[in-house]
Design a protein around this motif. Structure first.
Motif, PDB file in Angstrom:
ATOM      1  N   GLY A  23       9.394  -5.453  -6.694  1.00 55.28           N
ATOM      2  CA  GLY A  23      10.421  -4.832  -5.863  1.00 55.28           C
ATOM      3  C   GLY A  23      10.205  -3.335  -5.811  1.00 55.28           C
ATOM      4  O   GLY A  23       9.446  -2.778  -6.599  1.00 55.28           O
ATOM      5  N   LEU A  24      10.890  -2.702  -4.875  1.00 55.61           N
ATOM      6  CA  LEU A  24      10.730  -1.264  -4.705  1.00 55.61           C
ATOM      7  C   LEU A  24      12.014  -0.682  -4.139  1.00 55.61           C
ATOM      8  O   LEU A  24      12.602  -1.248  -3.224  1.00 55.61           O
ATOM      9  CB  LEU A  24       9.565  -0.970  -3.752  1.00 55.61           C
ATOM     10  N   LEU A  25      12.459   0.418  -4.694  1.00 51.85           N
ATOM     11  CA  LEU A  25      13.614   1.149  -4.191  1.00 51.85           C
ATOM     12  C   LEU A  25      13.155   2.547  -3.837  1.00 51.85           C
ATOM     13  O   LEU A  25      12.579   3.244  -4.665  1.00 51.85           O
ATOM     14  CB  LEU A  25      14.730   1.216  -5.236  1.00 51.85           C
ATOM     15  N   ILE A  26      13.398   2.934  -2.608  1.00 52.54           N
ATOM     16  CA  ILE A  26      13.040   4.278  -2.166  1.00 52.54           C
ATOM     17  C   ILE A  26      14.329   5.004  -1.824  1.00 52.54           C
ATOM     18  O   ILE A  26      15.102   4.550  -0.982  1.00 52.54           O
ATOM     19  CB  ILE A  26      12.107   4.239  -0.942  1.00 52.54           C
ATOM     20  N   ALA A  27      14.577   6.112  -2.483  1.00 53.89           N
ATOM     21  CA  ALA A  27      15.773   6.906  -2.228  1.00 53.89           C
ATOM     22  C   ALA A  27      15.408   8.042  -1.283  1.00 53.89           C
ATOM     23  O   ALA A  27      14.521   8.836  -1.575  1.00 53.89           O
ATOM     24  CB  ALA A  27      16.335   7.461  -3.530  1.00 53.89           C
ATOM     25  N   MET A  29       0.839  -1.173   0.000  1.00 49.36           N
ATOM     26  CA  MET A  29       0.000   0.000   0.000  1.00 49.36           C
ATOM     27  C   MET A  29       0.888   1.241   0.000  1.00 49.36           C
ATOM     28  O   MET A  29       1.879   1.290   0.714  1.00 49.36           O
ATOM     29  CB  MET A  29      -0.897   0.017   1.220  1.00 49.36           C
ATOM     30  N   VAL A  30       0.504   2.200  -0.793  1.00 46.75           N
ATOM     31  CA  VAL A  30       1.220   3.469  -0.871  1.00 46.75           C
ATOM     32  C   VAL A  30       0.244   4.571  -0.500  1.00 46.75           C
ATOM     33  O   VAL A  30      -0.888   4.606  -1.008  1.00 46.75           O
ATOM     34  CB  VAL A  30       1.783   3.703  -2.294  1.00 46.75           C
ATOM     35  N   ARG A  31       0.692   5.451   0.367  1.00 53.04           N
ATOM     36  CA  ARG A  31      -0.190   6.537   0.791  1.00 53.04           C
ATOM     37  C   ARG A  31       0.401   7.866   0.364  1.00 53.04           C
ATOM     38  O   ARG A  31       1.548   8.178   0.665  1.00 53.04           O
ATOM     39  CB  ARG A  31      -0.362   6.524   2.299  1.00 53.04           C
ATOM     40  N   ASN A  32      -0.375   8.649  -0.351  1.00 54.45           N
ATOM     41  CA  ASN A  32      -0.018   9.999  -0.738  1.00 54.45           C
ATOM     42  C   ASN A  32      -0.544  10.913   0.354  1.00 54.45           C
ATOM     43  O   ASN A  32      -1.745  11.144   0.466  1.00 54.45           O
ATOM     44  CB  ASN A  32      -0.633  10.343  -2.100  1.00 54.45           C
ATOM     45  N   THR A  33       0.361  11.430   1.175  1.00 54.26           N
ATOM     46  CA  THR A  33      -0.078  12.246   2.311  1.00 54.26           C
ATOM     47  C   THR A  33      -0.557  13.627   1.891  1.00 54.26           C
ATOM     48  O   THR A  33      -1.292  14.271   2.631  1.00 54.26           O
ATOM     49  CB  THR A  33       1.054  12.392   3.351  1.00 54.26           C
ATOM     50  N   LEU A  34      -0.153  14.087   0.720  1.00 53.81           N
ATOM     51  CA  LEU A  34      -0.622  15.392   0.245  1.00 53.81           C
ATOM     52  C   LEU A  34      -2.053  15.316  -0.263  1.00 53.81           C
ATOM     53  O   LEU A  34      -2.864  16.203  -0.017  1.00 53.81           O
ATOM     54  CB  LEU A  34       0.308  15.923  -0.849  1.00 53.81           C
ATOM     55  N   ALA A  35      -2.354  14.247  -1.004  1.00 54.71           N
ATOM     56  CA  ALA A  35      -3.693  14.095  -1.570  1.00 54.71           C
ATOM     57  C   ALA A  35      -4.596  13.236  -0.689  1.00 54.71           C
ATOM     58  O   ALA A  35      -5.771  13.044  -1.016  1.00 54.71           O
ATOM     59  CB  ALA A  35      -3.600  13.477  -2.959  1.00 54.71           C
ATOM     60  N   GLU A  36      -4.048  12.706   0.425  1.00 49.63           N
ATOM     61  CA  GLU A  36      -4.810  11.836   1.321  1.00 49.63           C
ATOM     62  C   GLU A  36      -5.406  10.647   0.574  1.00 49.63           C
ATOM     63  O   GLU A  36      -6.562  10.289   0.762  1.00 49.63           O
ATOM     64  CB  GLU A  36      -5.905  12.629   2.050  1.00 49.63           C
ATOM     65  N   GLU A  37      -4.590  10.027  -0.298  1.00 51.56           N
ATOM     66  CA  GLU A  37      -5.033   8.867  -1.065  1.00 51.56           C
ATOM     67  C   GLU A  37      -4.146   7.674  -0.726  1.00 51.56           C
ATOM     68  O   GLU A  37      -2.953   7.816  -0.508  1.00 51.56           O
ATOM     69  CB  GLU A  37      -4.936   9.129  -2.562  1.00 51.56           C
ATOM     70  N   THR A  38      -4.746   6.499  -0.689  1.00 52.11           N
ATOM     71  CA  THR A  38      -4.019   5.256  -0.483  1.00 52.11           C
ATOM     72  C   THR A  38      -4.366   4.323  -1.633  1.00 52.11           C
ATOM     73  O   THR A  38      -5.532   4.222  -2.027  1.00 52.11           O
ATOM     74  CB  THR A  38      -4.411   4.594   0.852  1.00 52.11           C
ATOM     75  N   ARG A  39      -3.332   3.661  -2.182  1.00 52.16           N
ATOM     76  CA  ARG A  39      -3.594   2.708  -3.257  1.00 52.16           C
ATOM     77  C   ARG A  39      -2.597   1.563  -3.196  1.00 52.16           C
ATOM     78  O   ARG A  39      -1.524   1.683  -2.622  1.00 52.16           O
ATOM     79  CB  ARG A  39      -3.571   3.374  -4.624  1.00 52.16           C
ATOM     80  N   ARG A  40      -2.989   0.466  -3.779  1.00 54.64           N
ATOM     81  CA  ARG A  40      -2.154  -0.725  -3.808  1.00 54.64           C
ATOM     82  C   ARG A  40      -1.368  -0.751  -5.120  1.00 54.64           C
ATOM     83  O   ARG A  40      -1.925  -0.520  -6.193  1.00 54.64           O
ATOM     84  CB  ARG A  40      -3.018  -1.974  -3.702  1.00 54.64           C
ATOM     85  N   LEU A  41      -0.070  -1.024  -5.018  1.00 54.48           N
ATOM     86  CA  LEU A  41       0.777  -1.167  -6.191  1.00 54.48           C
ATOM     87  C   LEU A  41       1.253  -2.615  -6.267  1.00 54.48           C
ATOM     88  O   LEU A  41       1.810  -3.142  -5.299  1.00 54.48           O
ATOM     89  CB  LEU A  41       1.998  -0.249  -6.101  1.00 54.48           C
ATOM     90  N   ASP A  42       1.024  -3.270  -7.384  1.00 57.22           N
ATOM     91  CA  ASP A  42       1.516  -4.625  -7.590  1.00 57.22           C
ATOM     92  C   ASP A  42       2.943  -4.547  -8.113  1.00 57.22           C
ATOM     93  O   ASP A  42       3.175  -4.208  -9.275  1.00 57.22           O
ATOM     94  CB  ASP A  42       0.622  -5.376  -8.576  1.00 57.22           C
ATOM     95  N   LEU A  43       3.901  -4.808  -7.239  1.00 55.23           N
ATOM     96  CA  LEU A  43       5.315  -4.672  -7.573  1.00 55.23           C
ATOM     97  C   LEU A  43       6.073  -5.935  -7.203  1.00 55.23           C
ATOM     98  O   LEU A  43       5.739  -6.625  -6.248  1.00 55.23           O
ATOM     99  CB  LEU A  43       5.943  -3.510  -6.789  1.00 55.23           C
TER     100      LEU A  43
END
Length: 63
Positions: free
Chosen positions: A17-21, A1-15
Motif C-alpha cells: 500500500g501507499l499513502l501520499i500526503a 514505479m517511483v520517479r525522482n524528478t530531481l535526480a532523474e531516477e526511476t525505481r520499482r518499490l514492492d509495496l
C-alpha cells in the motif's frame, strides 16, 4: 514505479500500500465550534491537556 524528478531516477518499490500526503493545510473550519483545535487548525493532542479522557467529547462523523 517511483520517479525522482530531481535526480532523474526511476525505481520499482514492492509495496502492499501507499499513502501520499499532498499539502498539509487542515480543512477544519467546519468543526471550530465542536472540536478543540490548536492555533493552526489541527486537533489538540492529549499532551495539550491533562488527559484526553478527562474531557467530554461528542462523536464526529463525516459523509
Amino acid at each position: 514505479m517511483v520517479r525522482n524528478t530531481l535526480a532523474e531516477e526511476t525505481r520499482r518499490l514492492d509495496l502492499a500500500g501507499l499513502l501520499i500526503a499532498i499539502g498539509h493545510a487542515p480543512r477544519s473550519e467546519l468543526f471550530t465550534e465542536q472540536l478543540d483545535l490548536n492555533g493552526e487548525g489541527y486537533l489538540k493532542d492529549a499532551s495539550s491537556h491533562q488527559r484526553a479522557s478527562d474531557r467530554p467529547m461528542r462523536p464526529v462523523s463525516a459523509p
